[in-house]
Design a protein around this motif. Structure first.
Motif, PDB file in Angstrom:
ATOM      1  N   PRO A 181       0.788  -1.183   0.066  1.00 42.03           N
ATOM      2  CA  PRO A 181      -0.008  -0.164   0.049  1.00 42.03           C
ATOM      3  C   PRO A 181       0.769   1.190   0.095  1.00 42.03           C
ATOM      4  CG  PRO A 181      -0.888  -1.565   1.520  1.00 42.03           C
ATOM      5  CD  PRO A 181       0.560  -2.198   1.137  1.00 42.03           C
ATOM      6  N   GLY A 182       0.695   2.050  -0.850  1.00 43.21           N
ATOM      7  CA  GLY A 182       1.529   3.215  -1.060  1.00 43.21           C
ATOM      8  C   GLY A 182       2.561   3.221  -1.966  1.00 43.21           C
ATOM      9  N   ILE A 202      -1.929   4.371 -21.133  1.00 43.88           N
ATOM     10  CA  ILE A 202      -2.470   5.097 -20.088  1.00 43.88           C
ATOM     11  C   ILE A 202      -4.061   4.612 -19.843  1.00 43.88           C
ATOM     12  CG2 ILE A 202      -3.245   7.407 -19.645  1.00 43.88           C
ATOM     13  CD1 ILE A 202      -1.368   8.475 -21.600  1.00 43.88           C
ATOM     14  N   ALA A 203      -4.727   4.401 -20.878  1.00 41.18           N
ATOM     15  CA  ALA A 203      -6.371   3.811 -20.413  1.00 41.18           C
ATOM     16  C   ALA A 203      -6.014   2.333 -19.597  1.00 41.18           C
ATOM     17  CB  ALA A 203      -7.049   3.490 -21.781  1.00 41.18           C
ATOM     18  N   THR A 204      -5.085   1.728 -20.096  1.00 40.45           N
ATOM     19  CA  THR A 204      -5.130   0.460 -19.333  1.00 40.45           C
ATOM     20  C   THR A 204      -4.652   0.727 -18.003  1.00 40.45           C
ATOM     21  OG1 THR A 204      -4.186  -0.670 -21.328  1.00 40.45           O
ATOM     22  CG2 THR A 204      -3.618  -1.665 -19.328  1.00 40.45           C
ATOM     23  N   ALA A 205      -3.622   1.551 -17.567  1.00 36.99           N
ATOM     24  CA  ALA A 205      -3.146   1.867 -16.333  1.00 36.99           C
ATOM     25  C   ALA A 205      -4.195   2.518 -15.307  1.00 36.99           C
ATOM     26  CB  ALA A 205      -1.853   2.768 -16.105  1.00 36.99           C
ATOM     27  N   ALA A 206      -5.097   3.159 -16.040  1.00 38.41           N
ATOM     28  CA  ALA A 206      -6.202   4.076 -15.534  1.00 38.41           C
ATOM     29  C   ALA A 206      -7.295   3.267 -15.011  1.00 38.41           C
ATOM     30  CB  ALA A 206      -6.957   5.033 -16.299  1.00 38.41           C
ATOM     31  N   ALA A 207      -7.249   2.026 -15.476  1.00 36.78           N
ATOM     32  CA  ALA A 207      -8.292   0.967 -15.094  1.00 36.78           C
ATOM     33  C   ALA A 207      -7.795   0.356 -14.011  1.00 36.78           C
ATOM     34  CB  ALA A 207      -8.495  -0.258 -16.493  1.00 36.78           C
ATOM     35  N   ARG A 208      -6.481   0.332 -13.623  1.00 34.68           N
ATOM     36  CA  ARG A 208      -5.869  -0.568 -12.196  1.00 34.68           C
ATOM     37  C   ARG A 208      -5.446   0.453 -11.393  1.00 34.68           C
ATOM     38  NH1 ARG A 208      -8.830  -3.581 -14.553  1.00 34.68           N
ATOM     39  NH2 ARG A 208      -8.318  -5.698 -15.169  1.00 34.68           N
ATOM     40  N   PHE A 209      -5.279   1.663 -11.567  1.00 37.32           N
ATOM     41  CA  PHE A 209      -4.677   2.665 -10.567  1.00 37.32           C
ATOM     42  C   PHE A 209      -5.417   3.964 -10.654  1.00 37.32           C
ATOM     43  CE2 PHE A 209      -1.018  -0.139 -11.574  1.00 37.32           C
ATOM     44  CZ  PHE A 209      -0.397  -0.396 -10.419  1.00 37.32           C
ATOM     45  N   PRO A 210      -5.739   4.455  -9.463  1.00 41.03           N
ATOM     46  CA  PRO A 210      -6.619   5.648  -9.444  1.00 41.03           C
ATOM     47  C   PRO A 210      -5.927   7.006  -9.785  1.00 41.03           C
ATOM     48  CG  PRO A 210      -6.210   4.978  -7.075  1.00 41.03           C
ATOM     49  CD  PRO A 210      -5.624   3.865  -8.000  1.00 41.03           C
ATOM     50  N   GLU A 211      -4.568   7.052  -9.581  1.00 42.00           N
ATOM     51  CA  GLU A 211      -3.541   8.109  -9.776  1.00 42.00           C
ATOM     52  C   GLU A 211      -2.642   7.710 -10.625  1.00 42.00           C
ATOM     53  OE1 GLU A 211      -4.216  10.995  -8.062  1.00 42.00           O
ATOM     54  OE2 GLU A 211      -5.953  10.266  -6.824  1.00 42.00           O
ATOM     55  N   LEU A 212      -2.420   8.768 -11.483  1.00 39.68           N
ATOM     56  CA  LEU A 212      -1.545   8.828 -12.942  1.00 39.68           C
ATOM     57  C   LEU A 212      -0.878   9.886 -13.005  1.00 39.68           C
ATOM     58  CD1 LEU A 212      -3.763   6.695 -15.714  1.00 39.68           C
ATOM     59  CD2 LEU A 212      -2.216   5.751 -13.700  1.00 39.68           C
ATOM     60  N   ASP A 235      -1.735   4.142  -6.120  1.00 39.72           N
ATOM     61  CA  ASP A 235      -3.138   4.143  -5.333  1.00 39.72           C
ATOM     62  C   ASP A 235      -3.327   5.137  -4.392  1.00 39.72           C
ATOM     63  OD1 ASP A 235      -1.489   3.273  -3.227  1.00 39.72           O
ATOM     64  OD2 ASP A 235      -2.294   1.365  -2.648  1.00 39.72           O
ATOM     65  N   HIS A 236      -2.423   6.262  -4.540  1.00 41.36           N
ATOM     66  CA  HIS A 236      -2.390   7.393  -3.751  1.00 41.36           C
ATOM     67  C   HIS A 236      -2.342   8.685  -4.519  1.00 41.36           C
ATOM     68  CE1 HIS A 236       2.060   7.638  -3.785  1.00 41.36           C
ATOM     69  NE2 HIS A 236       1.696   6.324  -3.870  1.00 41.36           N
ATOM     70  N   PRO A 237      -2.352   9.916  -4.125  1.00 41.33           N
ATOM     71  CA  PRO A 237      -2.008  11.114  -4.764  1.00 41.33           C
ATOM     72  C   PRO A 237      -0.652  11.542  -4.905  1.00 41.33           C
ATOM     73  CG  PRO A 237      -3.574  11.662  -3.094  1.00 41.33           C
ATOM     74  CD  PRO A 237      -3.348  10.252  -2.691  1.00 41.33           C
ATOM     75  N   LEU A 238      -0.132  11.575  -6.329  1.00 42.10           N
ATOM     76  CA  LEU A 238       1.261  11.811  -6.547  1.00 42.10           C
ATOM     77  C   LEU A 238       1.741  13.075  -6.362  1.00 42.10           C
ATOM     78  CD1 LEU A 238       1.075   9.834  -9.921  1.00 42.10           C
ATOM     79  CD2 LEU A 238       2.348   9.004  -7.775  1.00 42.10           C
ATOM     80  N   PRO A 239       2.950  13.281  -6.155  1.00 44.81           N
ATOM     81  CA  PRO A 239       3.368  14.835  -5.688  1.00 44.81           C
ATOM     82  C   PRO A 239       3.763  15.496  -7.235  1.00 44.81           C
ATOM     83  CG  PRO A 239       5.172  13.329  -5.560  1.00 44.81           C
ATOM     84  CD  PRO A 239       3.923  12.252  -5.534  1.00 44.81           C
ATOM     85  N   ILE A 240       2.556  15.836  -7.693  1.00 42.61           N
ATOM     86  CA  ILE A 240       2.677  16.446  -9.221  1.00 42.61           C
ATOM     87  C   ILE A 240       3.348  17.626  -9.188  1.00 42.61           C
ATOM     88  CG2 ILE A 240       1.282  17.381 -10.861  1.00 42.61           C
ATOM     89  CD1 ILE A 240       0.881  14.295 -10.702  1.00 42.61           C
ATOM     90  N   ALA A 241       3.453  18.456  -8.301  1.00 41.04           N
ATOM     91  CA  ALA A 241       4.034  19.702  -8.328  1.00 41.04           C
ATOM     92  C   ALA A 241       5.562  19.374  -8.191  1.00 41.04           C
ATOM     93  CB  ALA A 241       3.624  20.927  -7.066  1.00 41.04           C
ATOM     94  N   GLU A 242       5.791  18.702  -7.594  1.00 35.29           N
ATOM     95  CA  GLU A 242       7.617  18.264  -7.434  1.00 35.29           C
ATOM     96  C   GLU A 242       7.920  17.865  -8.684  1.00 35.29           C
ATOM     97  OE1 GLU A 242      11.120  18.849  -5.826  1.00 35.29           O
ATOM     98  OE2 GLU A 242       9.564  19.866  -5.732  1.00 35.29           O
ATOM     99  N   LEU A 243       7.172  16.650  -9.176  1.00 36.37           N
ATOM    100  CA  LEU A 243       7.711  16.062 -10.199  1.00 36.37           C
ATOM    101  C   LEU A 243       7.556  16.751 -11.569  1.00 36.37           C
ATOM    102  CD1 LEU A 243       8.051  13.063 -11.591  1.00 36.37           C
ATOM    103  CD2 LEU A 243       5.673  13.029 -11.964  1.00 36.37           C
ATOM    104  N   THR A 244       6.633  17.891 -11.614  1.00 32.18           N
ATOM    105  CA  THR A 244       6.624  18.834 -12.459  1.00 32.18           C
ATOM    106  C   THR A 244       7.923  19.805 -12.405  1.00 32.18           C
ATOM    107  OG1 THR A 244       4.175  18.858 -12.614  1.00 32.18           O
ATOM    108  CG2 THR A 244       5.513  20.856 -13.661  1.00 32.18           C
ATOM    109  N   ARG A 245       8.301  20.037 -11.286  1.00 35.01           N
ATOM    110  CA  ARG A 245       9.551  20.992 -11.238  1.00 35.01           C
ATOM    111  C   ARG A 245      10.763  20.304 -11.756  1.00 35.01           C
ATOM    112  NH1 ARG A 245      13.731  21.783  -8.230  1.00 35.01           N
ATOM    113  NH2 ARG A 245      13.210  20.124  -6.827  1.00 35.01           N
TER     114      ARG A 245
END
Length: 289
Positions: A181-182, A202-212, A235-245
């Protein structure tokens, strides 16, 4: 006193190592700008770059993006348990070992001849906790205990194409089984216009994971050229801001898509199953020129 640039270069007489392996003709080409650094090619296609003196250095664009994922999967320096599907020259496993000492890792690389070549010419550190299995990626993944991994990285190419059986929902079910988990999943995907394969993945991953999230060169995302994209799922929120930076600060800046924009990007693509799976498209010959 620091070393001069010239002192870090290979001996000009250093020769490439060329050897037939299970997957084709492997070449280890010395990097003339970095001491004890090599690029691995299989049948002329670049696969990995390794600097034995500096395993924290990632030369390839897509490997730097996967490096960002490794950096963010847990607090800096904390050991993790990682599975690498596709070994190449073990670049990312070496990166984890260097940046997260005491990590425990499993590398699944089907090409036993390649594994022998890399172990001989580019040996792993003796204290690295890296186990290498020379089996098919999905077969090796099946041997990983339930909930064992903090991170699973898929970077598998055969003849410059991702095998079909590593593109399906059933494959991702096996990935999810191995993740705690996590945990995080990251995949190196390659595609070109009209991006049918990438949208389907992407569609395949979206069918199995809630966060992409998807990280790629903007020209690749616009369908202007063939290239790599790194898909991240959890399965948890991703650190989008830091990944983007981090992606934006690369020598070749990448763009991060997530949420509604990533859903829109799929263009109505449907998840891929084992029954319908096909290998990723072959890159045009011009990519490696």
């Amino acid at each position: 006193m620091g070393k001069s640039r010239n002192s870090r270069r290979h001996d000009p007489a250093a020769a490439a190592v060329v050897e037939a392996v299970d997957g084709g003709l492997a070449e280890l080409i010395p990097d003339r700008e970095r001491s004890r650094a090599w690029t691995l090619l299989i049948d002329g296609a670049p696969q990995s770059h390794v600097d034995l003196d500096d395993p924290g250095y990632l030369s390839f664009e897509y490997q730097r993006r996967l490096g960002h994922v490794i950096d963010l999967v847990a607090p800096a320096g904390k050991p993790v348990q990682a599975v690498h599907l596709g070994g190449g020259a073990f670049t990312l496993a070496r990166y984890v070992a260097a940046t997260r000492p005491r990590s425990t890792q499993q590398v699944v690389e089907r090409d036993a001849g390649l594994v022998q070549l890399v172990r001989r010419e580019l040996p792993l550190e003796r204290n690295a906790r890296i186990r290498v299995r020379s089996v098919d990626a999905r077969e090796g993944l099946a041997k990983v205990p339930d909930g064992w991994a903090d991170l699973v990285i898929a970077d598998v190419f055969s003849g410059a194409r991702t095998p079909a059986h590593l593109t399906s929902t059933e494959f991702l079910d096996e990935v999810r089984r191995t993740l705690r988990p996590g945990g995080w999943y990251a995949a190196n995907l390659a595609d070109g216009p009209p991006l049918t394969h990438l949208r389907g993945q992407i569609a395949t991953a979206a069918a199995r994971f809630p966060e992409l999230a998807l990280v790629a060169d903007p020209t690749v995302l616009r369908g202007k050229r063939f290239g790599n994209a790194v898909l991240v799922a959890a399965d948890h929120p991703l650190p989008i801001a830091e990944l983007t930076r981090r992606a934006a600060s690369d020598p070749h800046p990448g763009r991060v898509e997530h949420g509604r924009s990533l859903t829109d990007f799929t263009g109505g693509a449907v998840p891929v199953t084992d029954a319908a799976a096909v290998a990723s498209p072959a890159p045009p010959a011009s990519v490696f020129r």
